[in-house]
Design a protein around this motif. Structure first.
Motif, short mmCIF file in Angstrom:
data_model
loop_
_atom_site.label_atom_id
_atom_site.label_comp_id
_atom_site.label_asym_id
_atom_site.label_seq_id
_atom_site.Cartn_x
_atom_site.Cartn_y
_atom_site.Cartn_z
N UNK C 202 0.81 -1.21 0.00
CA UNK C 202 0.00 0.00 0.00
C UNK C 202 0.85 1.28 0.00
N UNK C 203 1.99 1.21 0.70
CA UNK C 203 2.83 2.41 0.87
C UNK C 203 3.26 3.00 -0.47
N UNK C 204 3.75 2.12 -1.40
CA UNK C 204 4.18 2.67 -2.69
C UNK C 204 3.26 2.25 -3.84
N UNK C 205 2.05 1.74 -3.48
CA UNK C 205 1.04 1.37 -4.47
C UNK C 205 1.62 0.43 -5.54
N UNK C 206 2.31 -0.63 -5.08
CA UNK C 206 2.89 -1.60 -6.01
C UNK C 206 2.50 -3.01 -5.61
N UNK C 207 2.49 -3.90 -6.59
CA UNK C 207 2.22 -5.30 -6.30
C UNK C 207 3.54 -6.06 -6.29
#
Lengths: 74, 165, 434
Positions: C202-207
């Motif tokens: 969630x912090x850097x909006x990455x999977x």
């Protein structure tokens, strides 16, 4: 399955025979039947669009004409 | 697939029976008399005895009928003063539909109106349009079911043949 | 089919209008004998929060002097939006991978998981030739081709019709063969195997994927199916106002019918998802359909009612009632209400979810479209014929699907979630005929 098929054929036969007797019209009495909107496939474009929608949203297709396939619709 | 084969057989058989009855040339027989209600007056079919008559049964809703009108006008123009006439009997149940048709495809030959279809009944029509060639003696000689553009020259030859008798 | 007398009345009426307005007769005659007719339409189909579709159609029909008909039709549509991926809603957020296997998406707590990856354009081209012969016979041959990003379909069909009893009865027999190939985005997943999912950061909006993840490791290649259809029909003119049609249809499908983008949740006894697997469907299906239609001419309109019963070896039985009521308002306008009702039973392999404690079945699909459901459509069409004989029409419809629970217990958390949400859609259409 076989019983169903026989049923259809009997029905076809009955329809056919009744064609000889009282059903139907004389060739010159087709004024109403000859109207565009009385054709069984009238509004063919609408029917085609509907078929596409329902084909992709429901589990059954066809009946009126070929069930076909032709899209990997979601 | 047994029942399907049976059905195919039935279709073929009935086709054979139906195809047997479509020969255009018929044994000469007197044309049944008709009272013809023209736009302006009433006449009898027998009044045309001595002429070759192309008797056409049509209706505004019948597609091949549309194609037959230009040809019938042409025949009338060519042979109308040589002992030939087209007579077209309209079978529309509503006169205004016939009128609307004629406003677009005007007829240069007599048109009779029979909204009740009595004449069609008398001639036992099997399809629309149906046309008959009646010789000078008032006998039915040739019948055509439908109007086929590609057979126009054959139709014309038949007219010429009867006129030459 | 024998009543397809296209354009006769339309052109007659148009001609009447022309005559009143003093249009030269020559032009009217040309209009009447015109042999090319065009039907065009654009359609918008939009579901609330889900898929939307825009579709355009051009259909051209030429009537030849021998009454043979040639038709060519082009359909282009474009689909965007989200559709249910088959997994059940959960009381917590869920992460899924996209079909490409490169990215992921997150579904909020309590919401039905929707995959919004879909974006596709389809082009379909079809042509047919109908030839009358020997007075009372007609033969029709047709081909169609359609292509979309991950899908290709090619079909041929033939139809033979025979008129009997002064054309009051028509028998028809048709056969069609269709070949479809699918090349799923990211490859065809192995059925009933786990979907590999990334973790959402969630912090850097990455999977983020596990270190040992290999893109497409349980996915492989493409597949195809063939569909053979047989139709036998009888059309009967009942009287001057009424005709009826009865069709029997047999459809045999062989090959890949699994939806490569659909999933099934595997839950524990408290209803919490333990695994998400790719669905799997049988590779053969035999359908029978019985279709009855009747049309009745009113003095100022037409009643059109049809009923279809279909049954197949997936245990899906369906009933469809479709009806259109046309009311003419004068010579040049009409309104036409449309009502349709549809009901289907669930396929025998339909499972809204799988229980972890049960053995994994050979086939399972949680796609609501093979589950139990009812659906209805209500619509209204308005049509107008112009003075030049051209016609336009608009149609607005509402379509709602109500999936039903086909008798599955909902353990624990699932009992509080809506596993069978309704799908609501609007359909808007504009037609132009000339």
């Amino acid at each position: 399955m076989k019983r169903k098929l026989v049923g259809i054929l009997v029905l076809m036969g009955v329809t056919q025979l009744s064609g000889c007797a009282s059903l139907g019209v004389q060739p010159w009495e087709r004024d109403l039947l000859a109207k565009d909107e009385m054709a069984l496939g009238a509004e063919g474009v609408d029917l085609g669009l509907d078929d596409h929608i329902y084909f992709s949203k429901e589990a059954t297709s066809g009946g009126r004409s070929f069930a076909g396939g032709g899209c990997g619709c979601n | 697939m047994g029942p399907i084969r049976a059905l195919a057989g039935a279709i073929t058989l009935s086709a054979g029976l139906l195809l047997a009855g479509t020969a255009p040339v018929m044994a000469a027989q007197p044309a049944p008399e008709l009272a013809l209600q023209l736009a302006s007056k009433q006449v009898n079919l027998s009044d045309y005895k001595g002429q070759v008559v192309y008797l056409d049964f049509w209706a505004s809703w019948c597609k091949p009928c549309q194609r037959s009108f230009p040809w019938m006008n042409e025949m009338q123009a060519k042979y109308g003063d040589k002992g030939f006439t087209v007579i077209a009997i309209n079978l529309d149940s509503e006169r205004k539909l016939a009128d609307s048709f004629l406003s677009k495809l005007p007829a240069h030959f007599p048109v009779a109106y029979d909204p009740e279809g009595e004449s069609a009944q008398a001639y036992k029509l099997k399809g629309m349009p149906t046309s008959y060639l009646i010789d000078k003696a008032g006998n039915l000689r040739i019948a055509h079911q439908g109007f086929h553009v590609e057979k126009q020259s054959k139709y014309e030859q038949e007219i010429q043949g009867l006129m030459a008798e | 089919m024998q009543l397809k007398n296209k354009g006769t009345v339309a052109t007659a009426l148009a001609g009447a209008a022309c005559a009143l307005l003093g249009t030269p007769a020559v032009q009217a005659e040309e209009e009447m004998l015109k042999d090319w007719k065009f039907d065009t339409a654009i359609l918008y189909y939009g579901e609330t929060d889900r898929v939307s579709l825009a579709e355009g159609v051009i259909s051209a029909t030429k009537t030849n002097d021998d009454d043979s008909l040639f038709n060519v039709k082009l359909v282009i549509d474009t689909l965007t939006g989200a559709s249910a991926n088959g997994a059940v809603a959960q009381p917590y957020a869920q992460t899924f991978s996209r079909p490409s296997g490169k990215d992921g998406y997150v579904v909020k707590p309590g919401e039905t998981p929707l995959d919004d990856t879909f974006r596709d354009t389809r082009v379909q081209l079809s042509g047919s030739w109908m030839q009358p012969f020997a007075d009372t016979w007609r033969g029709t041959g047709a081909v169609n081709f359609s292509r979309e990003y991950d899908y290709m379909s090619l079909g041929v069909s033939g139809l033979l019709e025979k008129d009997l009893f002064m054309r009051n009865t028509t028998l028809s027999a048709g056969l069609s063969f269709q070949f479809d190939s699918i090349d799923p985005v990211g490859g065809k997943p192995m059925t009933m195997t786990s979907m590999l999912t990334p973790t959402y950061n969630e912090a850097d909006d990455l999977f983020d994927w596990d270190d040992d993840y290999e893109e497409g490791e349980n996915k492989d290649g493409s597949d195809s199916k063939t569909t053979t259809d047989l139709i036998l029909g009888v059309t009967q003119v009942i009287n001057r106002r009424m005709l009826m049609q009865f069709n029997y249809g047999l459809s045999v499908v062989d090959g890949y019918m699994t939806d490569p983008y659909k999933l099934v949740s595997v839950v524990d006894s408290s209803g919490i998802t333990q695994d998400v697997i790719y669905e799997g469907r049988p590779d053969s299906r035999t359908k029978h359909s019985f279709f009855w239609q009747t049309k009745y001419a009113l003095d100022n309109g037409v009643v059109d009612v049809s009923y279809r019963y279909a049954t197949d070896d997936w245990e899906i039985d369906s009933h469809t009632i479709d009806s259109r009521f046309r009311f003419n308002l004068g010579d040049n306008n009409y309104i036409q209400p449309h009502l349709r009702y549809y009901q289907q039973s669930a396929a025998d392999f339909y499972r809204p979810f799988l229980n972890q404690s049960d053995a994994t079945p050979m086939y399972a699909s949680a796609d609501y479209r093979v589950g139990e459901m009812t659906a209805y459509t209500v619509g209204l069409k308005y049509g107008h014929k112009m003075e030049n004989g051209h016609e336009w029409a608009v149609r607005a419809e509402y379509y709602q699907q109500d999936p039903k629970n086909a008798g599955f217990d909902e353990p624990g958390a699932l009992a509080d979630l809506d596993l069978y949400p309704s799908v609501k859609a609007v359909i808007l259409q504009f037609n132009y005929h000339f």
